[in-house]
Design an enzyme around this catalytic site. Structure first.
Site, mmCIF file in Angstrom:
data_model
loop_
_atom_site.group_PDB
_atom_site.id
_atom_site.type_symbol
_atom_site.label_atom_id
_atom_site.label_comp_id
_atom_site.label_asym_id
_atom_site.label_seq_id
_atom_site.Cartn_x
_atom_site.Cartn_y
_atom_site.Cartn_z
ATOM 1 N N CYS A 1 0.560 1.177 -5.778
ATOM 2 C CA CYS A 1 -0.566 0.240 -5.717
ATOM 3 C C CYS A 1 -1.006 -0.194 -7.108
ATOM 4 C CB CYS A 1 -1.724 0.866 -4.946
ATOM 5 S SG CYS A 1 -1.368 1.072 -3.182
ATOM 6 N N CYS B 1 -2.495 4.897 -6.046
ATOM 7 C CA CYS B 1 -1.237 5.535 -6.427
ATOM 8 C C CYS B 1 -0.475 4.601 -7.379
ATOM 9 C CB CYS B 1 -0.397 5.820 -5.181
ATOM 10 S SG CYS B 1 0.292 4.320 -4.408
ATOM 11 N N HIS C 1 -1.034 0.880 2.337
ATOM 12 C CA HIS C 1 -2.220 1.426 1.694
ATOM 13 C C HIS C 1 -3.346 0.393 1.745
ATOM 14 C CE1 HIS C 1 0.034 4.606 -0.909
ATOM 15 N NE2 HIS C 1 0.279 4.722 0.391
ATOM 16 N N GLU D 1 -5.257 -0.598 -0.599
ATOM 17 C CA GLU D 1 -5.178 -1.500 -1.757
ATOM 18 C C GLU D 1 -4.152 -2.605 -1.511
ATOM 19 O OE1 GLU D 1 -5.437 2.788 -3.483
ATOM 20 O OE2 GLU D 1 -4.730 1.802 -1.659
#
Length: 169
Positions: A130, A127, A99, A101
């Site tokens: 993260c 999410c 991801h 992040e």
């Protein structure tokens, strides 16, 4: 499960253009525009996500979603999630990519940059996976544009005292 509903992060929503007379963007608008540009580097076939970390109005690191450095991109080998009909927002571990992040936190660590107290700008709301990394990295504020509902992520941000703001551009 009912405890998730009682302890959700109170989100602010900023509508940047309301009541604004100048063409000059605010700091959040400026950094979110850069975040959108970072997202264009994504190699994910399903969703392009960008993230930047900012402290004292300075960009510390950038990240976007995609396969780890040096590995083939999904554009080359296909999307595991698409091929297996895995719905968005589920089974995050079944993906070649990181991801945005995760990548922005990793990039800061790789280059020895402290991100404690930083602000995360992300094109999508983080999410739960993260969110745990964000909390442990010491990030204190999050701005995002879009996102899917993740009650556990919201609860964890609220419990950790993170300020989460939706920035509508």
């Amino acid at each position: 499960m009912s405890s998730l509903k009682t302890k959700r992060a109170e989100e602010k929503v900023i509508h940047p253009k309301e009541g604004k007379s100048s063409a000059r963007p605010s700091w959040p608008e400026y950094f979110m525009a850069i975040t959108s540009l970072v997202a264009k580097r994504s190699t994910c076939l399903r969703r392009s996500v960008g993230a930047i970390l900012v402290k004292d109005k300075r960009i510390l690191a950038t990240g976007y979603n995609g396969a780890p450095a040096g590995l083939k991109h999904c554009e080359e080998v296909g999307c595991l999630r698409e091929n297996a009909s895995i719905p968005s927002g589920t089974r995050h571990e079944l993906c070649r990519g990181l991801h945005a992040e995760q990548n922005v936190i990793i990039q800061a660590a790789f280059h020895g940059i402290s991100i404690r107290g930083a602000t995360l700008y992300c094109t999508n709301k983080p999410c739960v996976i993260c969110s745990k990394m964000i909390i442990n990295a010491g990030i204190k504020k999050i701005y995002y544009e879009e996102g899917y509902d993740d009650p556990l992520s919201d609860q964890m941000f609220a419990e950790a005292g993170l300020e989460v703001t939706r920035l509508r551009t």
